[in-house]
Enzyme design. Structure first.
Site, PDB file in Angstrom:
ATOM      1  N   ALA A  88       0.855  -1.188   0.000  1.00 55.08           N
ATOM      2  CA  ALA A  88       0.000   0.000   0.000  1.00 55.08           C
ATOM      3  C   ALA A  88       0.890   1.237   0.000  1.00 55.08           C
ATOM      4  O   ALA A  88       2.045   1.176   0.426  1.00 55.08           O
ATOM      5  CB  ALA A  88      -0.881  -0.009   1.241  1.00 55.08           C
ATOM      6  N   GLU A 121      -0.533  -9.620  -0.338  1.00 56.73           N
ATOM      7  CA  GLU A 121      -1.895  -9.973   0.058  1.00 56.73           C
ATOM      8  C   GLU A 121      -2.817 -10.064  -1.160  1.00 56.73           C
ATOM      9  O   GLU A 121      -3.721 -10.899  -1.198  1.00 56.73           O
ATOM     10  CB  GLU A 121      -2.420  -8.964   1.074  1.00 56.73           C
ATOM     11  N   GLU A 138       4.841  -5.113   7.208  1.00 57.70           N
ATOM     12  CA  GLU A 138       4.034  -4.145   7.944  1.00 57.70           C
ATOM     13  C   GLU A 138       4.499  -3.925   9.387  1.00 57.70           C
ATOM     14  O   GLU A 138       4.420  -2.823   9.914  1.00 57.70           O
ATOM     15  CB  GLU A 138       2.568  -4.569   7.956  1.00 57.70           C
ATOM     16  N   GLY A 164       0.586  -5.210   0.998  1.00 52.09           N
ATOM     17  CA  GLY A 164      -0.660  -5.367   0.247  1.00 52.09           C
ATOM     18  C   GLY A 164      -0.435  -6.042  -1.083  1.00 52.09           C
ATOM     19  O   GLY A 164      -1.331  -6.692  -1.626  1.00 52.09           O
TER      20      GLY A 164
HETATM   21  N1  T1G Z   1       4.515   3.604  -0.279  1.00 49.66           N
HETATM   22  C1  T1G Z   1       4.927   4.820  -0.689  1.00 49.66           C
HETATM   23  N2  T1G Z   1       6.159   5.083  -1.174  1.00 49.66           N
HETATM   24  C2  T1G Z   1       7.010   4.040  -1.247  1.00 49.66           C
HETATM   25  C3  T1G Z   1       6.667   2.732  -0.837  1.00 49.66           C
HETATM   26  C4  T1G Z   1       5.341   2.532  -0.345  1.00 49.66           C
HETATM   27  N3  T1G Z   1       4.911   1.344   0.027  1.00 49.66           N
HETATM   28  N4  T1G Z   1       7.746   1.929  -1.030  1.00 49.66           N
HETATM   29  C5  T1G Z   1       8.714   2.700  -1.537  1.00 49.66           C
HETATM   30  N5  T1G Z   1       8.280   3.952  -1.671  1.00 49.66           N
HETATM   31  C6  T1G Z   1       9.024   5.067  -2.259  1.00 49.66           C
HETATM   32  C7  T1G Z   1      10.207   5.505  -1.408  1.00 49.66           C
HETATM   33  O1  T1G Z   1       9.791   6.462  -0.445  1.00 49.66           O
HETATM   34  C8  T1G Z   1      11.093   6.130  -2.466  1.00 49.66           C
HETATM   35  O2  T1G Z   1      10.519   7.400  -2.777  1.00 49.66           O
HETATM   36  C9  T1G Z   1      10.876   5.236  -3.679  1.00 49.66           C
HETATM   37  O3  T1G Z   1       9.597   4.611  -3.468  1.00 49.66           O
HETATM   38  C10 T1G Z   1      11.943   4.180  -3.815  1.00 49.66           C
HETATM   39  O4  T1G Z   1      11.970   3.481  -2.542  1.00 49.66           O
HETATM   40  C11 T1G Z   1      -2.398  -3.234   3.161  1.00 49.66           C
HETATM   41  C12 T1G Z   1      -0.963  -1.708   4.829  1.00 49.66           C
HETATM   42  C13 T1G Z   1      10.366  -1.871  -1.648  1.00 49.66           C
HETATM   43  C14 T1G Z   1      12.403  -2.592  -0.384  1.00 49.66           C
HETATM   44  O5  T1G Z   1       6.546  -1.628   3.724  1.00 49.66           O
HETATM   45  O6  T1G Z   1      10.712  -1.406   1.884  1.00 49.66           O
HETATM   46  O7  T1G Z   1       1.014  -2.737   2.296  1.00 49.66           O
HETATM   47  O8  T1G Z   1      12.497   8.769  -2.080  1.00 49.66           O
HETATM   48  O9  T1G Z   1      14.352   4.124  -2.046  1.00 49.66           O
HETATM   49  O10 T1G Z   1      15.815   0.972  -1.771  1.00 49.66           O
HETATM   50  O11 T1G Z   1      -1.378  -4.825   4.526  1.00 49.66           O
HETATM   51  O12 T1G Z   1      11.042   0.846  -0.737  1.00 49.66           O
HETATM   52  O13 T1G Z   1      12.137   8.180  -4.490  1.00 49.66           O
HETATM   53  O14 T1G Z   1      10.593   9.796  -3.335  1.00 49.66           O
HETATM   54  O15 T1G Z   1      13.103   2.445  -0.595  1.00 49.66           O
HETATM   55  O16 T1G Z   1      14.873  -0.140  -3.878  1.00 49.66           O
HETATM   56  C15 T1G Z   1       4.073  -2.480   2.916  1.00 49.66           C
HETATM   57  C16 T1G Z   1       8.152  -0.304   1.799  1.00 49.66           C
HETATM   58  C17 T1G Z   1       3.310  -1.204   3.021  1.00 49.66           C
HETATM   59  C18 T1G Z   1       7.518  -1.665   1.575  1.00 49.66           C
HETATM   60  C19 T1G Z   1      12.557  -0.893  -2.199  1.00 49.66           C
HETATM   61  N6  T1G Z   1       5.225  -2.291   2.042  1.00 49.66           N
HETATM   62  N7  T1G Z   1       9.204  -0.060   0.825  1.00 49.66           N
HETATM   63  O17 T1G Z   1      13.717  -0.337  -1.666  1.00 49.66           O
HETATM   64  O18 T1G Z   1      13.787   1.856  -2.968  1.00 49.66           O
HETATM   65  S1  T1G Z   1       2.005  -1.338   4.177  1.00 49.66           S
HETATM   66  C20 T1G Z   1       6.394  -1.852   2.546  1.00 49.66           C
HETATM   67  C21 T1G Z   1      10.429  -0.650   0.984  1.00 49.66           C
HETATM   68  C22 T1G Z   1       0.895  -2.380   3.426  1.00 49.66           C
HETATM   69  C23 T1G Z   1      -1.087  -3.801   3.594  1.00 49.66           C
HETATM   70  C24 T1G Z   1      -0.213  -2.832   4.280  1.00 49.66           C
HETATM   71  C25 T1G Z   1      11.448  -0.313  -0.057  1.00 49.66           C
HETATM   72  C26 T1G Z   1      11.680  -1.427  -1.068  1.00 49.66           C
HETATM   73  P1  T1G Z   1      11.496   8.628  -3.194  1.00 49.66           P
HETATM   74  P2  T1G Z   1      13.366   3.011  -1.938  1.00 49.66           P
HETATM   75  P3  T1G Z   1      14.654   0.573  -2.590  1.00 49.66           P
END
Ligand code: T1G
Length: 702
Positions: A66, A107, A127, A104
């Site tokens: 998400a 999921e 999460e 998500g």
């Molecule tokens: N939402 C918004 N922005 C995100 C994002 C996300 N989920 N993931 C990455 N970004 C942005 C980040 O801020 C950066 O932006 C750019 O993408 C590149 O990211 C319903 C509720 C996937 C391992 O926790 O762990 O789903 O700085 O530099 O080093 O149950 O990003 O370029 O403006 O980190 O290659 C669950 C979070 C969400 C994954 C990649 N998902 N992201 O690492 O790139 S909660 C996460 C990461 C959810 C559901 C629940 C990492 C990555 P900018 P980056 P990277």
């Protein structure tokens, strides 16, 4: 990441619909994406020419989860609703998974009938790292697919599962090469178009009986959740929900999951963890980068100095798969350094966090060398010799003679002015600080310190080197103690002076561990050694008559109480036992010093101890940002989280301070300035933000 909502396109190949999520760079489920997924699946089910559906992500990734930036805001549709639409599809849905399939994203894949992944797919439910739990059916569907134990491991660790493990667990149906993913998914979908009943995870009972009869399925998870549970509810809720998946019908379990998710989404802890996530990514944005410039990767590094830091940095390179040369002129010291490295890996082997073949491969990457000519062709050198200006200048003068013209000349110094070191060379533009934090192969922070002459290319390349080592690189300006240590120094001063006023190490340490630190500052001092800072304090006292001596630690060092390594420091230690035990000798030394100084003794509340220590550093951090020695206040938070073990669920030093408010802190700092003198002189930035009613964490250096 762009703010514009992405798109979900609808294509066809023969009798297979292809629903593609396109929201660069990582296909996060942003505004409108969930609704579009539901619309496309409905369209495919209504399309008489379609027999099966493939769900794919545009670019190199499936769905990274998400959109974290949308949390706390109203959502037209929840992820569990769009996931349910996939599970309810009358036609089989095949998830075509490449790259990241997280949160998500996973999921949604679990709600599909089949999952095909590429060899470089990374799946997970991270999460918990954001103070949340899976909120789109993950706590209910994952246990049904892979069993309780595997589901709890994946959910509570938040780790990424590689494709081969995912296949072994049954998380994916098949693995293919990235280049053929879509073809393979379409062929697979066409092949299963007529299969009925659809193999829905929702109806899966494979593990149910075995799990129900497994009396210990939850033991490890419950222990982990109770350890983490002191400050975070997510792990405990995750265990509760996975347990519910054994007892409740799917819809009931998903409803309960939604309630728990909503509570966590609005919790202070999750807000702080989401702030930390973005603050770390903001720290990577370094102003002044030439448009389109991509700093070259460091591929042939050398480390000079095989001491604790030098060998730790060498391990960091080996762990990242980068061949590294370790230069130490003294043969015995070089041997000790290699032995220290081998011992570090042996300890990991004992903890079963590495295999022998991995150790052999990494040791083979570390090449001990004895002369500067052995590193002349390296593209970066990290100097980690004694913290003495004359020694460092000599090393950099030699490096200037032998190294290639475009080599990075970096120092791991934790305090010596970069410009002073750079002046020993004819190429100051290539010199900068790459300050690792002990243990260098463990701590995530790499402080990249810019000298006045450091070129932007040097800074960008050094920052990339840190990131390639899996570190969080933060760029700072050269100042006394460098930004990170300089911001923490006032906390150390206050903890020592509190003793003279009547506090004891054990009380201070308990305040800080109750706050969420893994260890109290006195226990940390015993671990690193009280003598480490003793010489620095002596030098400062000799150079600055106004320097406030710290009598208690000085006296303990002079008594030989240097810390854990000698069995006594702030605490005493039984042989072979690292447990810190209060020692009446220390209380006696404190009382003697207080008496000699004529300082009246008093008791302290825990909150006063916490504020004395942290407000001192908040004030100093404001001075650092104000002087431009940190690019932004959130960089201070990133350094405290990744260099000093500041509790992550509190966001960082300045994020936490905003919870109290700049005005309240400024008032308290002024009071202590009256009481204790100049060391509490309020920072102009603190006063300014207090007056403006702003947030400390948003401050940007001039
Ligand atoms: N939402 C918004 N922005 C995100 C994002 C996300 N989920 N993931 C990455 N970004 C942005 C980040 O801020 C950066 O932006 C750019 O993408 C590149 O990211 C319903 C509720 C996937 C391992 O926790 O762990 O789903 O700085 O530099 O080093 O149950 O990003 O370029 O403006 O980190 O290659 C669950 C979070 C969400 C994954 C990649 N998902 N992201 O690492 O790139 S909660 C996460 C990461 C959810 C559901 C629940 C990492 C990555 P900018 P980056 P990277």
């Amino acid at each position: 990441m762009n703010d514009a909502a992405g798109t979900v396109t609808y294509g066809k190949r023969g009798r297979v619909a292809i629903v593609t999520i396109d929201n660069p760079p990582l296909n996060a489920l942003g505004p409108g994406i969930r609704e579009s997924i539901v619309d496309r699946v409905r369209e495919a089910n209504a399309d008489g020419g379609i027999e099966a559906i493939v769900l794919a992500g545009a670019g190199r990734h499936f769905i990274a989860g998400a959109d974290i930036r949308q949390f706390g805001k109203a959502r037209a549709m929840s992820s569990s609703t769009s996931a349910a639409a996939l599970a309810a599809s009358a036609k089989p849905v095949v998830a075509a998974i490449d790259g990241y399939c997280l949160g998500g994203g996973l999921e949604h894949a679990l709600a599909c009938h089949y999952r095909i992944a590429t060899t470089d797919a990374r799946l997970g439910l991270p999460e918990v790292k954001l103070g949340l739990i899976p909120g789109a059916g993950g706590t209910q569907r994952l246990p049904r697919l892979v069993g309780i134990r595997n589901a709890l491991d994946i959910i509570l660790s938040g780790r990424h599962v590689a494709a081969d493990e995912a296949l072994e667990l049954g998380l994916v149906t098949k693995i293919v090469e990235p280049s053929v993913l879509l073809d393979a998914a379409v062929d697979f979908a066409a092949g299963v178009a007529a299969v009925r009943p659809l193999p829905s995870v929702d109806a899966m009972e494979t593990w149910r009986e075995a799990d129900r009869r497994d009396p210990h399925a939850f033991d490890a998870a419950e222990q982990l959740a109770s350890r983490q549970g002191r400050h975070l509810k997510g792990p405990r809720y995750a265990v509760e929900l996975v347990r519910a998946s054994l007892q409740l019908p799917l819809e009931e379990g998903i409803r309960l999951e939604g309630e728990r998710f909503a509570e966590l989404e609005n919790s202070e802890e999750s807000r702080a963890l989401r702030y930390a996530f973005f603050a770390e990514r903001t720290a990577a944005k370094i102003p002044g980068a030439p448009p389109g410039y991509v700093p070259p990767r460091v591929e042939r590094p050398a480390v000079i100095g095989a001491g604790t830091m030098g060998s730790g940095i060498a391990i960091a390179f080996a762990d990242a798969g980068v061949p590294v040369r370790l230069l130490e002129a003294d043969g015995e010291a070089l041997q000790r350094g290699m032995q220290r490295i081998a011992a570090t890996y042996a300890a990991k082997l004992k903890r079963k966090t590495i295999t022998q073949e991995e150790i052999d491969a990494r040791m083979a990457l570390i090449r001990p060398v004895a002369g500067y000519h052995d590193i002349a062709d390296c593209d970066a050198v990290i100097e980690a010799v004694f913290e003495r200006i004359d020694v460092k200048r000599e090393v950099f003068a030699r490096l200037d003679e032998v190294m290639n013209a475009d080599a990075l000349l970096l120092t791991n110094s934790s305090a010596i002015d970069i410009d002073t070191i750079a002046a020993a060379t004819r190429r100051p533009q290539s010199v900068a600080g790459s300050h690792f934090f002990a243990p260098a192969n463990v701590m995530k922070l790499c402080e990249i310190v810019k000298g006045d002459a450091s070129s932007i290319q040097t800074i960008l390349r050094a920052a990339r080197m840190g990131r390639d080592l899996g570190k969080i690189s933060v760029v700072t300006g050269s100042c006394d103690g460098f930004a990170a240590n300089r911001s923490r120094a006032p906390l150390v001063t206050e903890m020592m002076l509190l003793l003279e006023e009547g506090a004891l190490p054990g009380q201070v340490d308990k305040v800080m561990t109750d706050f969420g630190y893994p260890m109290g500052p006195f226990a940390v001092s015993d671990l690193s050694g009280l003598d480490i800072s003793y010489d620095t304090r002596k030098r400062r006292a000799a150079a600055d008559p106004g320097y406030r001596k710290l009598y208690v630690p000085d006296r303990l060092v002079e008594m030989g109480r240097k810390g854990q390594k000698v069995g006594a420091g702030w605490y005493r230690y039984e042989p072979g036992d690292r447990t810190p035990r209060p020692d009446p000798v220390v209380a006696q030394v404190i009382a003697e010093v207080a008496r000699e100084l004529g300082i009246p003794q008093r008791t302290f509340t825990d909150d006063e101890i916490l504020r004395r220590l942290l407000f001192a550093s908040v004030n100093e951090a404001c001075k650092i940002v104000q002087e431009g020695k940190a690019l932004r206040a959130s960089d201070i938070d990133v350094m405290w989280l990744n260099g000093f073990g500041f509790p992550r669920h509190r966001g960082g030093l300045l994020y936490w301070a905003d919870g109290i408010g700049a005005a309240a802190i400024h008032r308290q700092v002024c009071e202590w300035h009256e009481l204790y003198g100049k060391r509490w002189k309020p920072a102009g930035l603190l006063a300014g933000i207090a007056a403006a009613g702003g947030r400390l964490r948003d401050a940007v250096a001039p």
